[in-house]
Design a protein around this motif. Structure first.
Motif, PDB file in Angstrom:
ATOM      1  N   PHE A 185       0.855   7.929   2.836  1.00  0.00           N
ATOM      2  CA  PHE A 185      -0.250   7.933   2.007  1.00  0.00           C
ATOM      3  C   PHE A 185      -0.748   6.694   1.735  1.00  0.00           C
ATOM      4  O   PHE A 185      -1.837   6.745   1.047  1.00  0.00           O
ATOM      5  N   GLU A 186      -0.130   5.453   1.892  1.00  0.00           N
ATOM      6  CA  GLU A 186      -0.661   4.320   1.743  1.00  0.00           C
ATOM      7  C   GLU A 186      -0.315   3.317   2.722  1.00  0.00           C
ATOM      8  O   GLU A 186       0.936   3.379   3.304  1.00  0.00           O
ATOM      9  N   THR A 187      -1.082   2.271   2.907  1.00  0.00           N
ATOM     10  CA  THR A 187      -0.856   1.210   3.644  1.00  0.00           C
ATOM     11  C   THR A 187      -1.147  -0.056   2.914  1.00  0.00           C
ATOM     12  O   THR A 187      -1.832  -0.163   1.837  1.00  0.00           O
ATOM     13  N   THR A 188      -0.979  -1.358   3.449  1.00  0.00           N
ATOM     14  CA  THR A 188      -1.638  -2.418   2.963  1.00  0.00           C
ATOM     15  C   THR A 188      -2.840  -2.655   3.550  1.00  0.00           C
ATOM     16  O   THR A 188      -3.189  -2.276   4.714  1.00  0.00           O
ATOM     17  N   ASP A 189      -3.550  -3.678   3.008  1.00  0.00           N
ATOM     18  CA  ASP A 189      -4.826  -4.133   3.583  1.00  0.00           C
ATOM     19  C   ASP A 189      -4.816  -4.824   4.896  1.00  0.00           C
ATOM     20  O   ASP A 189      -3.436  -5.266   5.552  1.00  0.00           O
ATOM     21  N   GLN A 190      -5.903  -4.732   5.707  1.00  0.00           N
ATOM     22  CA  GLN A 190      -5.834  -5.222   7.150  1.00  0.00           C
ATOM     23  C   GLN A 190      -4.678  -4.541   8.054  1.00  0.00           C
ATOM     24  O   GLN A 190      -3.817  -5.097   8.623  1.00  0.00           O
ATOM     25  N   ASN A 191      -4.919  -3.497   7.967  1.00  0.00           N
ATOM     26  CA  ASN A 191      -3.724  -2.295   8.711  1.00  0.00           C
ATOM     27  C   ASN A 191      -3.955  -1.898  10.076  1.00  0.00           C
ATOM     28  O   ASN A 191      -3.399  -0.970  10.445  1.00  0.00           O
ATOM     29  N   GLY A 192      -5.058  -2.444  10.519  1.00  0.00           N
ATOM     30  CA  GLY A 192      -5.486  -2.146  11.933  1.00  0.00           C
ATOM     31  C   GLY A 192      -4.328  -2.018  12.955  1.00  0.00           C
ATOM     32  O   GLY A 192      -4.074  -0.752  13.672  1.00  0.00           O
ATOM     33  N   TRP A 193      -3.478  -2.819  13.039  1.00  0.00           N
ATOM     34  CA  TRP A 193      -2.337  -3.079  14.036  1.00  0.00           C
ATOM     35  C   TRP A 193      -1.364  -2.238  13.757  1.00  0.00           C
ATOM     36  O   TRP A 193      -0.960  -1.561  14.518  1.00  0.00           O
ATOM     37  N   ILE A 194      -1.180  -2.244  12.402  1.00  0.00           N
ATOM     38  CA  ILE A 194       0.104  -1.254  11.930  1.00  0.00           C
ATOM     39  C   ILE A 194      -0.406   0.147  12.093  1.00  0.00           C
ATOM     40  O   ILE A 194       0.696   1.122  12.639  1.00  0.00           O
ATOM     41  N   ILE A 195      -1.472   0.774  11.819  1.00  0.00           N
ATOM     42  CA  ILE A 195      -1.962   2.058  12.088  1.00  0.00           C
ATOM     43  C   ILE A 195      -1.597   2.395  13.626  1.00  0.00           C
ATOM     44  O   ILE A 195      -1.206   3.586  14.098  1.00  0.00           O
ATOM     45  N   LYS A 196      -2.227   1.684  14.340  1.00  0.00           N
ATOM     46  CA  LYS A 196      -2.176   2.001  16.014  1.00  0.00           C
ATOM     47  C   LYS A 196      -0.695   2.004  16.361  1.00  0.00           C
ATOM     48  O   LYS A 196      -0.409   2.994  16.984  1.00  0.00           O
ATOM     49  N   GLU A 197       0.092   1.152  15.857  1.00  0.00           N
ATOM     50  CA  GLU A 197       1.429   1.017  16.303  1.00  0.00           C
ATOM     51  C   GLU A 197       2.310   2.459  15.646  1.00  0.00           C
ATOM     52  O   GLU A 197       3.140   3.023  16.099  1.00  0.00           O
ATOM     53  N   PHE A 198       1.898   2.661  14.372  1.00  0.00           N
ATOM     54  CA  PHE A 198       2.338   3.939  13.709  1.00  0.00           C
ATOM     55  C   PHE A 198       2.073   5.121  14.328  1.00  0.00           C
ATOM     56  O   PHE A 198       3.078   5.981  14.548  1.00  0.00           O
ATOM     57  N   LEU A 199       1.013   5.192  14.857  1.00  0.00           N
ATOM     58  CA  LEU A 199       0.489   6.640  15.612  1.00  0.00           C
ATOM     59  C   LEU A 199       1.102   6.843  16.865  1.00  0.00           C
ATOM     60  O   LEU A 199       1.340   7.771  17.439  1.00  0.00           O
TER      61      LEU A 199
END
Length: 561
Positions: free
Chosen positions: A228-242
């Protein structure tokens, strides 16, 4: 004289048969429409589920909720707030279990005054373990708090995450060594002001080595674990998380809204220290939150399994990646169907909004060119749409205030916190919303045609899309995609017979129902029916996508004859 090709007059019997046939057709049509809408809602609910529970007999490299439960039975035996004897006993148990795994836990004991909650302070004892990697870039840290409130054993909040951490660590040892260092942080004093996280972030030297934080929480004792929460500038984290999460459940809208709310978890501390991170929590079964019934017997093992699978899979994935330069442009992300995710750069929100506006203008010009739309009826339809939504908000809010005034406080709390009770009130309010909307649109259709009310509702969606895209871009997907699909449907319908309009509007409203259903359901669980007026206003907004279904066919045919 009888003309050769004239149609003979209808007899009473043939008239009756014709009426029955038309009635059967209408029933079949509405039955089909109902099935499509119901199927869309079910599709929307598919991701709101927990993974299958893994038994204690499963392969040792897998996370097992049943194995983790043995730890939770000890951790959540009784309330264990910071500074209590019970908390000291839990601390000793966790140290002992970590040592059994061949690890060397450290204790950070510190008196802390909270930076987030005035007049909150205490002496905390964080438990920390660092497992060296083979080629460390930056450390990945798993965080959860082991203290509970005084009124609860804290099985879900946050014993489940602590038990999952122990089971995850055991499974990880079987899987093999990571490249990056792994830090396990079991904080103390979270419930009295995020004290343990603050002590670690500001005082401990390991804090500077952290490249990514995965924090785990709970606000209930059931349901899937939501990122439900990420930190700012999360683009790379989101791609790897998914890529790494086997059953991801995440919505960028929730993250955008959460940032506006006065809520805090341990990740709040790490985020302010500019660490990158992801925050997970399950939040159904709100009646257990901070209550005596938050016991291991009442915990949904599926929730524990979801926590653990996130931990194990994400640790194994991020544990082999370079965590030095990981900040990229924020992304918009959401579950489409089931655990299948859609994600794209947040900057696309502006371009999609512009595309939606141009498509709206093109559709309006198309309707006017076809002489199926006119501005007077569009304006009338737009005002009518606003009044309908306002009426739903007013009626539901008034009814809920009446209910709140006639039941006892204890009954009201049960209604809004216990799902098995509240769900019946929710269903009743949804049916009320549908019936009121149906009759209002049926009555109002004397003033506008289906084409004009359709484009009028799209104008409202255009306004909302523009505002959301500019000020809450993470939630723009929720409006732009239903808008685009519905506008495509309107353009197709303009090439078809008038009686096909209902089917087109329903078919192209499917994305709206699919996308709104999980958000509606999550808000219902997290915020409860205490905000019934807002919840049902959301449902009324979605119903605007199928306003043509509610219009009177008699009035429509007369106006276009």
């Amino acid at each position: 004289m009888v003309l050769k090709n004239s149609t003979p007059p209808l007899t009473p019997n043939s008239q009756t048969q014709t009426v029955k046939k038309n009635k059967s057709k209408r029933l079949a049509k509405f039955g089909g429409i109902f099935i499509i809408i119901l199927a869309s809602i079910i599709l929307g609910l598919l991701p709101i589920r927990t993974p299958q529970i893994v038994s204690s007999n499963a392969s040792l490299d897998m996370f097992s909720a049943e194995r983790a439960l043995t730890h939770l039975e000890v951790i959540a035996k009784e309330p264990h707030p910071t500074g209590s004897v019970a908390n000291f006993q839990v601390r000793n148990y966790l140290i002992s279990e970590l040592q059994k795994l061949g690890l060397e836990p450290e204790i950070q004991k510190k008196y802390v005054v909270s930076n987030f909650f005035p007049n909150h302070s205490g002496t905390i004892e964080n438990i920390m373990v660092r497992i060296p990697g083979s080629d460390n870039s930056k450390a990945i840290m798993i965080a959860a708090h082991y203290d509970s409130v005084r009124t609860s054993p804290g099985a879900a909040d946050d014993g489940a995450a602590i038990a999952a951490m122990l089971e995850m660590t055991r499974a990880l040892q079987v899987s093999g060594e990571l490249k990056n260092d792994l830090i396990l942080l079991m904080t103390d004093g979270e419930e009295i002001g995020l004290l343990g996280a603050q002590a670690f972030a500001t005082e401990h030297p390991w804090a500077e080595d952290v490249g990514l934080v995965l924090n785990f929480e709970a606000r209930g004792n059931q349901g899937p674990s939501v990122m439900f929460e990420t930190t700012d500038q999360n683009g790379w984290i989101i791609k790897e998380f998914l890529e790494a999460a086997p059953q991801p459940l995440a919505y960028s809208l929730l993250y955008n809204v959460y940032k506006l709310m006065p809520n805090y978890t341990d990740l709040t501390v790490f985020r302010e220290g500019e660490a990158a991170g992801l925050n997970f929590a399950f939040g159904m079964g709100l009646d257990s939150y901070h209550s005596p019934i938050d016991t291991h017997e009442n915990l949904d093992l599926g929730s524990l399994q979801h926590h653990g699978e996130y931990m194990l899979n994400l640790t194994k994935h991020f544990g082999h990646l370079d965590l030095n330069e990981i900040k990229q442009e924020d992304r918009i992300y959401f579950n489409a169907i089931g655990w299948k995710m859609v994600h794209y750069p947040q900057s696309w929100a502006l371009w999609l909004m512009i595309g939606g506006v141009l498509l709206f203008i093109g559709t309006l010009c198309h309707g006017i060119y076809k002489k199926r739309m006119n501005l007077t009826e569009i304006i009338t339809g737009f005002l009518f749409t606003l009044l309908t939504i306002a009426a739903i908000f007013g009626i539901v809010t008034l009814l809920w205030k009446v209910l709140e005034s006639i039941v006892s406080e204890e009954q009201y709390v049960r209604i809004i916190t216990e799902l098995q009770i509240g769900i019946y009130y929710l269903i009743a309010l949804l049916l009320l919303t549908a019936f009121v909307t149906f009759f209002l649109v049926r009555w109002g259709s004397r003033f506008f045609t289906k084409e004009n009310i359709s484009i009028a509702t799209m104008f409202l969606w255009i306004i909302i899309t523009i505002v959301i895209s500019l000020y809450l871009p993470g939630g723009s997907y929720l409006f732009i995609w239903p808008l685009i699909f519905s506008l495509i449907g309107i353009n197709l319908a303009l090439f078809m017979r008038a009686d096909a309009w209902e089917w087109i509007s329903v078919l192209f409203a499917i994305p709206g129902f699919v996308l709104f259903t999980p958000i509606f359901y999550i808000i219902f669980h997290m915020m409860t029916l205490h905000i019934a007026g807002i919840l049902l206003t959301i449902s009324a907004l979605v119903l605007t996508l199928i306003f043509p279904v509610f219009c009177s066919p008699i009035k429509y045919s007369k106006r276009n004859s």
